[in-house]
Design a protein around this motif. Structure first.
Motif, short mmCIF file in Angstrom:
data_model
loop_
_atom_site.label_atom_id
_atom_site.label_comp_id
_atom_site.label_asym_id
_atom_site.label_seq_id
_atom_site.Cartn_x
_atom_site.Cartn_y
_atom_site.Cartn_z
N GLY A 249 -12.91 13.82 6.88
CA GLY A 249 -12.24 12.60 7.29
C GLY A 249 -12.94 11.31 6.90
N TYR A 250 -14.11 11.40 6.29
CA TYR A 250 -14.87 10.21 5.91
C TYR A 250 -14.17 9.49 4.76
N PRO A 251 -14.33 8.15 4.68
CA PRO A 251 -13.58 7.37 3.68
C PRO A 251 -13.78 7.81 2.23
N GLU A 252 -14.98 8.24 1.86
CA GLU A 252 -15.21 8.63 0.46
C GLU A 252 -14.36 9.83 0.05
N TYR A 253 -13.86 10.59 1.03
CA TYR A 253 -12.93 11.66 0.70
C TYR A 253 -11.50 11.30 1.13
N MET A 254 -11.29 11.12 2.43
CA MET A 254 -9.94 10.97 2.95
C MET A 254 -9.27 9.69 2.46
N ALA A 255 -9.96 8.57 2.47
CA ALA A 255 -9.36 7.31 2.01
C ALA A 255 -8.97 7.42 0.54
N VAL A 256 -9.85 8.00 -0.26
CA VAL A 256 -9.57 8.17 -1.69
C VAL A 256 -8.40 9.13 -1.89
N HIS A 257 -8.38 10.21 -1.12
CA HIS A 257 -7.29 11.19 -1.21
C HIS A 257 -5.95 10.53 -0.87
N LEU A 258 -5.93 9.74 0.19
CA LEU A 258 -4.71 9.02 0.56
C LEU A 258 -4.33 8.01 -0.52
N GLY A 259 -5.30 7.29 -1.02
CA GLY A 259 -5.04 6.32 -2.08
C GLY A 259 -4.45 6.96 -3.32
N PHE B 71 -11.60 -1.56 6.76
CA PHE B 71 -10.94 -1.77 5.47
C PHE B 71 -9.45 -1.99 5.68
N VAL B 72 -8.87 -2.88 4.91
CA VAL B 72 -7.41 -3.04 4.79
C VAL B 72 -7.14 -3.37 3.33
N GLY B 73 -6.23 -2.62 2.72
CA GLY B 73 -5.88 -2.91 1.34
C GLY B 73 -4.88 -1.93 0.78
N THR B 74 -4.62 -2.08 -0.51
CA THR B 74 -3.67 -1.23 -1.23
C THR B 74 -4.33 0.11 -1.59
N PRO B 75 -3.52 1.08 -2.00
CA PRO B 75 -4.10 2.34 -2.45
C PRO B 75 -5.14 2.17 -3.55
N GLN B 76 -4.87 1.33 -4.54
CA GLN B 76 -5.85 1.14 -5.62
C GLN B 76 -7.12 0.49 -5.10
N GLN B 77 -7.00 -0.44 -4.19
CA GLN B 77 -8.19 -1.09 -3.62
C GLN B 77 -9.05 -0.09 -2.84
N VAL B 78 -8.42 0.83 -2.12
CA VAL B 78 -9.20 1.82 -1.37
C VAL B 78 -9.90 2.78 -2.34
N ILE B 79 -9.23 3.14 -3.42
CA ILE B 79 -9.85 4.00 -4.43
C ILE B 79 -11.04 3.28 -5.05
N ASP B 80 -10.84 2.02 -5.43
CA ASP B 80 -11.91 1.25 -6.06
C ASP B 80 -13.12 1.12 -5.14
N LYS B 81 -12.88 0.97 -3.85
CA LYS B 81 -13.99 0.77 -2.91
C LYS B 81 -14.73 2.06 -2.58
N TYR B 82 -14.00 3.16 -2.37
CA TYR B 82 -14.62 4.37 -1.82
C TYR B 82 -14.82 5.53 -2.78
N LYS B 83 -14.21 5.49 -3.94
CA LYS B 83 -14.38 6.62 -4.86
C LYS B 83 -15.80 6.59 -5.42
N ILE C 299 -9.60 6.50 11.83
CA ILE C 299 -8.14 6.46 11.92
C ILE C 299 -7.64 5.71 10.68
N TYR C 300 -6.81 6.40 9.91
CA TYR C 300 -6.18 5.82 8.73
C TYR C 300 -4.74 5.49 9.09
N THR C 301 -4.39 4.22 8.98
CA THR C 301 -3.02 3.81 9.27
C THR C 301 -2.38 3.35 7.97
N LEU C 302 -1.25 3.96 7.64
CA LEU C 302 -0.50 3.63 6.44
C LEU C 302 0.70 2.79 6.84
N TYR C 303 0.90 1.69 6.13
CA TYR C 303 1.97 0.75 6.43
C TYR C 303 2.94 0.65 5.26
N PRO C 304 3.93 1.54 5.18
CA PRO C 304 4.89 1.45 4.09
C PRO C 304 5.96 0.39 4.35
#
Length: 152
Positions: A38-48, A133-145, A108-113
């Motif tokens: 569930g850590y951002p380097e995995y889950m946030a990137v996966h969601l992004g 963190f708050v941002g777009t899918p690409q921004q989350v990938i750029d930050k945590y990948k 907690i990851y909250t997605l706002y479509p």
């Protein structure tokens, strides 16, 4: 022990700031509990990665675009559950009525479509008691990948 997380899908709406979704489980279309990674380097990137090419539409006019579209927030939530659930255990749908951390979740990851706009992602750290963190899918990938290219 794994890093536990919750992922919520809350349709974007007036009066609810991106950094406050973690405190409003009653607004979520779905609460997805992940027992591991569930850590951002995995889950946030996966969601992004999952969200980056998906367009939120209202009405299906071209079935050839199905893999890159969601017919509203509910369709996106259902696609996300299908994407994350690939084995027995690990991923669960749960009720959430209490405060962050009640499900032993660390993030907690909250997605706002929203139709016609990128799906925003907010990440709340339970231990820090703040939105980190708050941002777009690409921004989350750029930050945590993390850099996976190894030389040698």
């Amino acid at each position: 022990m794994g890093t536990r997380s919750l992922t919520r899908v809350i349709p974007r709406q007036e009066g609810l700031a991106y950094n406050q979704g973690h405190a409003h489980p009653e607004k979520a279309l779905v609460n997805i509990y992940q027992q591991f990674d569930g850590y951002p380097e995995y889950m946030a990137v996966h969601l992004g990665e999952f969200l980056k090419d998906i367009k939120i539409i209202n009405g299906i006019q071209d079935r050839s675009l199905e893999s890159k579209t969601a017919n509203g927030p509910g369709c996106l939530a259902a696609q996300l559950v299908g994407h994350l659930k690939d084995t027995v255990g690990d991923t669960y749908l749960i009720e959430c009525e209490g405060k962050p951390g009640d499900a032993w979740d660390e993030y907690i990851y909250t997605l706002y479509p929203k139709e016609g706009e990128p799906t925003y992602i907010a990440i709340y750290s339970v231990s820090r008691e703040e939105c980190i963190f708050v941002g777009t899918p690409q921004q989350v990938i750029d930050k945590y990948k993390t850099n996976t290219n190894e030389e040698g």
